[in-house]
Design a protein around this motif. Sequence first.
Motif: not given
Length: 115
Positions: A49, A52, A56, A94-100
């Motif tokens: 975490s 991520c 962010r 980025p996709s693992q962390c749901h970050v664009s």
Amino acid sequence: MKPTSLLALALILALATTPILTSAAVTCSDVYTDLMPCLGYVQGGPMQSSCCSGIRDLMSAASTKADRQTACRCIKSVASSAGGSYTSRAMGIPSQCHVSMPYKMDPNTDCAKIN
């Protein structure tokens, strides 16, 4: 008009019409600090975490075009020296962390095209 006066006038006009370059507030040190928690994941471990949170934080800090381009160049520098499997895992952060992100974590990214 003397040649030195013409030169001074030309210099003043050139400076007055040159766009002001903004410097980035984000440094490579900032990028590396934010992404350091991702190292274990890139090397084959589980996603943390803190990774991520770091990405962010980086995306929040890179609020200007100059910041985003600096962050891109820093990431690109690291990605260029990493091996293929490390780069593949890094690109998935980025996709693992749901970050664009406005660019890929890829050694082939053209950071100059980032807005």
